[in-house]
Enzyme design. Structure first.
Site, PDB file in Angstrom:
ATOM      1  N   HIS A 362       0.919  -1.315   0.037  1.00  0.00           N
ATOM      2  CA  HIS A 362       0.321  -0.038  -0.311  1.00  0.00           C
ATOM      3  C   HIS A 362       0.783   1.798   0.085  1.00  0.00           C
ATOM      4  O   HIS A 362       0.113   2.631  -0.553  1.00  0.00           O
ATOM      5  CB  HIS A 362      -0.873  -0.035   1.554  1.00  0.00           C
ATOM      6  CG  HIS A 362      -2.342  -1.213   0.842  1.00  0.00           C
ATOM      7  ND1 HIS A 362      -2.535  -1.612   1.049  1.00  0.00           N
ATOM      8  CD2 HIS A 362      -3.501  -0.668   0.047  1.00  0.00           C
ATOM      9  CE1 HIS A 362      -3.255  -2.898   0.792  1.00  0.00           C
ATOM     10  NE2 HIS A 362      -4.084  -1.859  -0.164  1.00  0.00           N
ATOM     11  N   ARG A 468     -10.210   4.634  -1.131  1.00  0.00           N
ATOM     12  CA  ARG A 468     -10.059   3.736   0.186  1.00  0.00           C
ATOM     13  C   ARG A 468     -10.636   4.189   1.679  1.00  0.00           C
ATOM     14  O   ARG A 468      -9.899   5.076   1.913  1.00  0.00           O
ATOM     15  CB  ARG A 468      -8.501   3.314  -0.149  1.00  0.00           C
ATOM     16  CG  ARG A 468      -7.914   2.566  -1.050  1.00  0.00           C
ATOM     17  CD  ARG A 468      -6.314   2.581  -1.501  1.00  0.00           C
ATOM     18  NE  ARG A 468      -6.303   1.297  -1.951  1.00  0.00           N
ATOM     19  CZ  ARG A 468      -5.396   1.147  -3.293  1.00  0.00           C
ATOM     20  NH1 ARG A 468      -5.744   2.507  -4.239  1.00  0.00           N
ATOM     21  NH2 ARG A 468      -6.283   0.383  -3.974  1.00  0.00           N
ATOM     22  N   ARG A 504     -14.912   2.371  -0.551  1.00  0.00           N
ATOM     23  CA  ARG A 504     -15.757   1.190   0.341  1.00  0.00           C
ATOM     24  C   ARG A 504     -15.278   0.662   1.441  1.00  0.00           C
ATOM     25  O   ARG A 504     -15.005   1.435   2.204  1.00  0.00           O
ATOM     26  CB  ARG A 504     -13.598   0.700  -0.399  1.00  0.00           C
ATOM     27  CG  ARG A 504     -13.474  -0.773   0.225  1.00  0.00           C
ATOM     28  CD  ARG A 504     -12.249  -1.526  -0.805  1.00  0.00           C
ATOM     29  NE  ARG A 504     -11.153  -0.665  -0.352  1.00  0.00           N
ATOM     30  CZ  ARG A 504      -9.669  -1.663  -0.636  1.00  0.00           C
ATOM     31  NH1 ARG A 504     -10.025  -1.834  -1.037  1.00  0.00           N
ATOM     32  NH2 ARG A 504      -9.167  -0.681   0.111  1.00  0.00           N
ATOM     33  N   GLU A 602     -11.456  -9.938  -5.171  1.00  0.00           N
ATOM     34  CA  GLU A 602     -10.215 -10.454  -4.330  1.00  0.00           C
ATOM     35  C   GLU A 602     -10.075 -11.734  -3.812  1.00  0.00           C
ATOM     36  O   GLU A 602      -8.414 -11.187  -4.563  1.00  0.00           O
ATOM     37  CB  GLU A 602     -10.203  -9.351  -3.495  1.00  0.00           C
ATOM     38  CG  GLU A 602     -10.371  -7.927  -3.708  1.00  0.00           C
ATOM     39  CD  GLU A 602      -9.848  -6.888  -2.383  1.00  0.00           C
ATOM     40  OE1 GLU A 602      -8.799  -6.672  -2.548  1.00  0.00           O
ATOM     41  OE2 GLU A 602     -10.576  -6.729  -1.356  1.00  0.00           O
ATOM     42  N   ASN A 625      -5.177  -6.237  -7.241  1.00  0.00           N
ATOM     43  CA  ASN A 625      -3.809  -6.698  -6.764  1.00  0.00           C
ATOM     44  C   ASN A 625      -3.626  -7.353  -6.011  1.00  0.00           C
ATOM     45  O   ASN A 625      -3.385  -8.504  -5.397  1.00  0.00           O
ATOM     46  CB  ASN A 625      -3.518  -4.861  -5.962  1.00  0.00           C
ATOM     47  CG  ASN A 625      -4.006  -3.634  -6.405  1.00  0.00           C
ATOM     48  OD1 ASN A 625      -3.539  -3.898  -7.552  1.00  0.00           O
ATOM     49  ND2 ASN A 625      -4.027  -2.525  -6.168  1.00  0.00           N
ATOM     50  N   ARG A 636       2.193  -9.799  -1.819  1.00  0.00           N
ATOM     51  CA  ARG A 636       2.526  -8.743  -2.392  1.00  0.00           C
ATOM     52  C   ARG A 636       2.910  -7.555  -1.613  1.00  0.00           C
ATOM     53  O   ARG A 636       3.708  -6.521  -1.716  1.00  0.00           O
ATOM     54  CB  ARG A 636       0.753  -7.877  -2.378  1.00  0.00           C
ATOM     55  CG  ARG A 636       0.417  -7.509  -0.823  1.00  0.00           C
ATOM     56  CD  ARG A 636      -1.526  -7.526  -1.252  1.00  0.00           C
ATOM     57  NE  ARG A 636      -1.160  -5.342  -1.921  1.00  0.00           N
ATOM     58  CZ  ARG A 636      -2.380  -5.165  -2.269  1.00  0.00           C
ATOM     59  NH1 ARG A 636      -3.702  -6.126  -2.084  1.00  0.00           N
ATOM     60  NH2 ARG A 636      -2.741  -3.979  -2.209  1.00  0.00           N
ATOM     61  N   CYS A 673     -10.316  -1.956  -9.912  1.00  0.00           N
ATOM     62  CA  CYS A 673      -9.384  -0.804  -9.148  1.00  0.00           C
ATOM     63  C   CYS A 673      -8.340  -0.764  -9.142  1.00  0.00           C
ATOM     64  O   CYS A 673      -8.069  -0.413  -7.780  1.00  0.00           O
ATOM     65  CB  CYS A 673     -10.331  -0.345  -8.320  1.00  0.00           C
ATOM     66  SG  CYS A 673     -11.223  -1.983  -7.026  1.00  0.00           S
TER      67      CYS A 673
END
Ligand code: PEP
Ligand code: MG
Length: 757
Positions: A362, A468, A504, A602, A625, A636, A673
């Site tokens: 992030h 976010r 979200r 996701e 992601n 990630r 997104c």
């Protein structure tokens, strides 16, 4: 065996430089194995030779003189094959090469193991005996285990040495550290190292600006700690026995004794700042205790560390208040987090370097949104870099310390080129994202910070595809109230009205933690995160949804989206809460409409159930992601496996196409997104798959628009069919890059043609 291993590694860790580290290795290994000789060969910086750099039992004058080419001799064989070699009689091996200066003719048996860090051979460690015998299995596994642990220590020692080399590097040479390209762009600036408080190991090196001032501060901090210990001792005196109380006495004694305090003062007088001097002295004392055989004395290391932490607490209290940031700050730290961004005053942050993390962490995503060139997962001696001038090349993931004039000129030219390119793209902001055969797709933005809003609007964003909401939650020191939330949601909804704003619900966990809501998961990305947390805490979820609904009154452009959904029950429970919040808010007199609700796809389970999800909600939005990390089983945030994280992996592309097809069977729109939507190549493939909208960082909008305007839908579909036939991510990337240049899309090339040191 384990304790010998541990004590060797600990001792090596205490070494102040590479040379003494290597000397410790060879003498301790020789001693532990009772071998006649032990030697260490290091791969030189040009990667062309192994050089003898430490030895015991061989003639010491050979150190620094004996050099072997990569595949020369037995050492070269161990290095090039990257595996151990255990010989009864070395001289009868065809690769044997004799170096008279070492005096090794007396030795017959030979055991060599490679030292490997991240696939790179750093050196070879060997032991030799006069007697003809094969070293036993225990010895071989001991050496292999030791080598694997030493690899980390030595790799660190090498990069530390590289900083000194950067100072000396000639005009035509430069030192470079490599990491992952976190956010594109080039920055030239001054390093400010950030570190977590009250952690001695995190303290960076720094010169004392005013020695007397540092000494005063240190003495005051010691006095404060003594005062605290006395106070606690008095407070607990009635509950503690004589023995326990004596412990406090020991603490005070350590601080009264001139040894520890005097050593710190001496280091400060040599020019180290108080925090760094304290760190070094405490670490030395701790290590001295840790390697003691007596269990009682070993335990004393904990007391010393505790005292050190207490003194550090006082030092930092004062020094953090005085902290200054240069105008061109490059923030550097072990693990930068979104909260660190708030440390630097507005306008002063030009670049970031984080040792941990990867392109999809992030911090990297936020950096791209803020257009701050960033490197992640960089292996560099950051603690020695505070105050240094560096260049950050966010395109190639490189950091250049102490750059010389020629290098600065090169990168200043790149910065100019970037500006010119941006100017060229600005002309597109008022134009639609439309292919040459008139297929139009809305481009929305991903937001979090308020500063994203203006940038997004300037670039012609048609609403928000992902807000976010956890980002504003990270900037406070408690959960924001319903009213506070309503205010920042309202700001967003108003700014983009009449375009939709997709909010979200809180998505914390994984690598996003709120300082006031700690989560300790052994496996955070597979643990308590996203919807799993908010369904367990309806009081947090309901307040958030109520605030969103209230904020939408009169604007009616709100959409709500649920993160990390892995089954339909979660969707149904969340819908239940949202309906409850809706009725409550209406009852309270807010004239609001029920917003469209969406599920984020996701996790692989949601891919396979995309149709069932689509039946229950108004839209789907793919978080590529996370989807990529879960399909490929690649964390990630982990720089060790960053090379395996690939959004163009055929399995990911197939999953992405499957989601659109399933949602369209239910006549529900699908958005995406994840970061993939912000890459020109990715956007073209997604458009061809049938995605109904793309959402990305504002910084990518114009480049993606340019890509879409440069193709026809027909050509995009042909390209998609072509890549879907390919079975390997790198080959797909290659085909895409070729296609992008065929469409006339330019990229910035920062490659510099100067010899490396
Ligand atoms: C994603 O996972 O693709 C996504 C958009 O969410 P985040 O990056 O915030 O996890
Ligand atoms: Mg996600």
């Amino acid at each position: 065996m384990l304790s010998t291993l541990r004590s060797i590694v600990q001792e090596v860790n205490t070494a102040t430089d590479l040379k003494s580290a290597l000397d410790i290795v060879v003498s301790r290994v020789q001693q532990a194995l009772g071998a006649n000789a032990c030697a260490m060969y290091q791969l030189d910086s040009s990667h062309s030779h192994f050089a003898l750099c430490a030895a015991r039992g061989l003639k010491e004058e050979a150190v620094g003189k004996v050099r072997l080419k990569l595949s020369e001799g037995l050492v070269g064989l161990v290095g090039s094959r990257a595996e151990p070699l255990n010989l009864e009689d070395a001289s009868s091996h065809p690769n044997y090469q004799y170096f008279p200066e070492t005096g090794e003719e007396q030795f017959h048996s030979f055991l060599g193991v490679p030292i490997i860090h991240h696939r790179n051979v750093l050196g070879v460690l060997i032991v030799q005996d006069e007697e003809r015998h094969k070293f036993d299995e225990d010895t071989e596994s001991f050496l292999v285990t030791l080598a694997s642990q030493l690899a980390v220590v030595l790799a660190h020692a090498y990069v530390t040495g590289a900083i000194k080399q950067a100072d000396r590097a000639g005009r035509k040479k430069y030192v470079v550290f490599e990491g992952g390209a976190g956010a594109p762009g080039v920055a030239i600036g001054q390093v400010v190292v950030t570190y977590p408080p009250a952690d001695l190991d995190a303290v960076p090196d720094k010169k004392a600006e005013d020695v007397d001032e540092e000494l005063k501060l240190f003495n005051q901090s010691v006095r404060n700690v003594k005062r605290d210990i006395r106070a606690v001792s008095i407070k607990l005196s009635s509950n503690l026995g004589v023995e326990e109380r004596a412990l406090f006495g020991v603490y005070i004694k350590i601080l009264d004794d001139n040894a520890l305090v005097g050593e710190v003062a001496a280091l400060i007088k040599q020019g180290q700042w108080a925090q760094g001097a304290l760190r070094d002295v405490i670490n030395q004392h701790v290590k001295a205790f840790e390697i003691m055989d007596d269990a009682y004395l070993r335990e004393r290391s904990t007391d010393i560390r505790d005292l050190g932490r207490r003194i550090l607490g006082y030092l930092q209290e004062k020094q953090l208040q005085k902290r200054e940031f240069p105008d061109n700050t490059i923030l550097m730290g072990e693990e930068l987090t979104p909260a660190d961004l708030g440390l630097v005053p507005k306008g002063k942050l030009v670049g970031m370097v984080s040792l941990r993390g990867s392109r999809n962490s992030h911090i990297a995503i936020l950096a791209r949104a803020m257009e701050v060139p960033t490197i992640v997962g960089a292996d560099l001696p950051y603690k020695q870099m505070d105050g240094l001038e560096v260049i950050v090349d966010g395109y190639q993931g490189k950091v250049f310390p102490n750059p010389k004039r020629e290098l600065k000129q090169h990168f200043t030219a790149v910065i100019k080129e970037e500006k010119a390119m941006e100017k060229g793209l600005e002309a597109l902001s008022g134009l639609p994202a439309e292919t040459q055969d008139k297929y139009r797709i809305p481009l929305r933005v991903n937001t979090g910070l308020l500063s994203d809003v203006a940038r997004s609007l300037e670039r012609g964003a048609e609403g928000v595809g992902l807000y976010r909401t956890e980002v504003p939650f990270m900037m406070t020191d408690h959960f924001p109230s319903e009213k506070q939330q309503r205010e920042f949601y309202r700001g967003h909804l108003e700014a983009f009205a009449p375009h939709p704003v997709t909010m979200r619900t809180l998505d914390v966990g994984g690598d996003k933690e709120l300082p006031y809501f700690p989560i300790s998961d052994a496996n955070p990305f597979l643990g308590w995160r996203g919807i799993r947390i908010t369904l367990d805490h309806p009081e947090i979820f309901l307040v958030q949804v109520r605030a969103m609904l209230q904020a939408s009154e009169g604007l009616d452009n709100l959409r709500i989206m649920l993160p990390m959904i892995s089954n339909v029950t979660e969707v149904e429970e969340a819908l239940h809460h949202i309906h409850q919040a809706y009725y409550e808010v209406r009852e309270e007199g807010f004239d609001v409409i029920m917003p469209p609700i969406g599920v984020m796809v996701e996790v692989p389970a949601a891919v396979y159930q995309a149709r069932e999800m689509a039946q229950r909600v108004d839209f789907l939005s793919v978080g590529s992601n996370d989807l990529t990390q879960y399909i490929l089983a690649v964390d990630r945030n982990n720089s060790y496996v960053a090379d395996l994280y690939h959004s163009y992996h055929p399995a990911v592309l197939k999953a992405l196409r499957s989601v659109v097809n399933q949602a369209h069977l239910e006549n529900k729109p699908v958005s995406i997104c994840g970061e993939l939507a912000g890459e020109p190549g990715g956007a073209i493939l997604l458009l061809a798959m049938g995605y109904d909208e793309l959402s990305m960082n504002a910084s990518n909008i114009l480049r993606v628009k340019q890509a879409i305007r440069s193709v026809t839908l027909k050509r995009a579909k042909e390209l998609l069919e072509e890549v879907l036939q390919i079975d390997c991510a790198d080959a797909i990337q290659h085909v895409l890059n070729k296609a992008l240049s065929e469409f006339g899309l330019e990229t910035i090339d920062t490659t510099i043609q100067v010899s490396r040191s």
